[in-house]
Design a protein around this motif. Structure first.
Motif, PDB file in Angstrom:
ATOM      1  N   ALA A  83      -7.356  -1.980  -7.022  1.00 26.89           N
ATOM      2  CA  ALA A  83      -7.798  -3.289  -6.537  1.00 26.89           C
ATOM      3  C   ALA A  83      -9.005  -3.789  -7.317  1.00 26.89           C
ATOM      4  CB  ALA A  83      -8.129  -3.209  -5.049  1.00 26.89           C
ATOM      5  N   LEU A  84      -9.973  -2.920  -7.556  1.00 26.80           N
ATOM      6  CA  LEU A  84     -11.184  -3.340  -8.263  1.00 26.80           C
ATOM      7  C   LEU A  84     -10.918  -3.601  -9.739  1.00 26.80           C
ATOM      8  CD1 LEU A  84     -13.666  -0.986  -6.444  1.00 26.80           C
ATOM      9  CD2 LEU A  84     -13.575  -3.487  -6.260  1.00 26.80           C
ATOM     10  N   TRP A 142      -5.035  -5.321  -1.058  1.00 27.56           N
ATOM     11  CA  TRP A 142      -3.909  -4.630  -0.430  1.00 27.56           C
ATOM     12  C   TRP A 142      -3.302  -5.436   0.710  1.00 27.56           C
ATOM     13  CZ3 TRP A 142      -1.097  -1.565  -2.952  1.00 27.56           C
ATOM     14  CH2 TRP A 142      -1.647  -0.918  -4.051  1.00 27.56           C
ATOM     15  N   MET A 143      -4.098  -6.270   1.366  1.00 25.38           N
ATOM     16  CA  MET A 143      -3.543  -7.154   2.385  1.00 25.38           C
ATOM     17  C   MET A 143      -2.586  -8.161   1.732  1.00 25.38           C
ATOM     18  SD  MET A 143      -5.409  -9.626   5.153  1.00 25.38           S
ATOM     19  CE  MET A 143      -5.920 -10.799   3.923  1.00 25.38           C
ATOM     20  N   ALA A 149       4.833  -8.425  -0.103  1.00 27.30           N
ATOM     21  CA  ALA A 149       5.998  -7.548   0.070  1.00 27.30           C
ATOM     22  C   ALA A 149       6.808  -7.981   1.288  1.00 27.30           C
ATOM     23  CB  ALA A 149       5.549  -6.098   0.213  1.00 27.30           C
ATOM     24  N   LEU A 150       6.133  -8.357   2.357  1.00 22.85           N
ATOM     25  CA  LEU A 150       6.839  -8.841   3.545  1.00 22.85           C
ATOM     26  C   LEU A 150       7.664 -10.087   3.221  1.00 22.85           C
ATOM     27  CD1 LEU A 150       4.235  -8.492   6.442  1.00 22.85           C
ATOM     28  CD2 LEU A 150       6.478  -7.416   6.325  1.00 22.85           C
ATOM     29  N   TYR A 167       1.144   1.832   3.346  1.00 24.38           N
ATOM     30  CA  TYR A 167       0.591   3.173   3.140  1.00 24.38           C
ATOM     31  C   TYR A 167      -0.690   3.100   2.306  1.00 24.38           C
ATOM     32  CZ  TYR A 167       0.120   7.850   1.165  1.00 24.38           C
ATOM     33  OH  TYR A 167      -0.381   9.072   0.748  1.00 24.38           O
ATOM     34  N   ARG A 168      -0.650   2.366   1.208  1.00 26.07           N
ATOM     35  CA  ARG A 168      -1.821   2.289   0.323  1.00 26.07           C
ATOM     36  C   ARG A 168      -3.014   1.643   1.025  1.00 26.07           C
ATOM     37  NH1 ARG A 168      -0.945   3.697  -5.400  1.00 26.07           N
ATOM     38  NH2 ARG A 168      -2.918   2.650  -5.632  1.00 26.07           N
ATOM     39  N   ARG A 169      -2.755   0.603   1.824  1.00 26.22           N
ATOM     40  CA  ARG A 169      -3.860  -0.058   2.523  1.00 26.22           C
ATOM     41  C   ARG A 169      -4.465   0.888   3.559  1.00 26.22           C
ATOM     42  NH1 ARG A 169      -4.249  -5.235   6.403  1.00 26.22           N
ATOM     43  NH2 ARG A 169      -6.455  -5.646   6.076  1.00 26.22           N
TER      44      ARG A 169
END
Length: 189
Positions: A83-84, A142-143, A149-150, A167-169
């Motif tokens: 993410a960063l 991740w959100m 993805a949804l 899972y990752r979030r």
């Protein structure tokens, strides 16, 4: 420079400086790095637990959780790094909102946050803009991945399309604040 490229560069420099083979230099760095990394990981988890766990309790948690929990934490850390590395570009639609709430996100803060995540020294809630940036950018990234993805998942594709992002979030949250998860934690359930 990525962590892998930096490691290879360090191994080449050590090999040249000490007149040993590249393989021997990698082995020496890996052994030294593994012990240092474990100690740093333990200290970072204790600090990020915000007083919930002592070093002994975190060590016990790691032992009880075994390989499954260790991998979950590793995945959480890697999620923060990913993410960063993408920075605010991945969440730029919310950047204006963050800035308007008094949370300026600077390149320097992103760089420092990435450095602190890599060396396990990031402490959430230390009052610094670096910690705030690390948490905000990683969580939003991740959100967004979860929501995207949804949106694209077809019928019956939740486990393969959405599940990995969820899972990752959650792994990210456990790495950033051990013991504060609202759900089941792999290895500890």
């Amino acid at each position: 420079m990525t962590t892998d490229k930096q490691f290879k560069k360090d191994a080449r420099e050590l090999a040249n400086a000490e007149g040993i083979s590249y393989t021997a230099a990698r082995r020496r760095l890996t052994t030294k790095t593994a012990a240092q990394d474990h100690a740093a990981m333990l200290a970072g988890l204790v600090a990020r637990s915000r007083g919930k766990f002592t070093a002994e309790e975190v060590a016990d948690r790691l032992e009880r959780g075994g390989q499954e929990y260790a991998e979950y934490l590793r995945d959480g850390r890697e999620a923060a790094i990913e993410a960063l590395e993408h920075g605010v570009d991945a969440v730029d639609d919310e950047l204006a909102a963050a800035v308007s709430k008094g949370m300026p996100i600077t390149t320097g803060d992103l760089t420092e946050a990435l450095h602190r995540v890599r060396d396990h020294s990031l402490v959430i809630d230390d009052g610094s803009s670096v910690a705030e940036t690390a948490y905000w950018v990683a969580d939003r990234y991740w959100m967004h991945r979860w929501n995207n993805a949804l949106d694209r998942a077809g019928i019956g594709e939740y486990d393969t399309v959405v599940g990995p992002n969820v899972y990752r979030r959650f792994a990210l949250h456990e790495w950033m604040a051990p013991g504060h998860s609202s759900g089941s934690v792999p290895g500890l359930h």
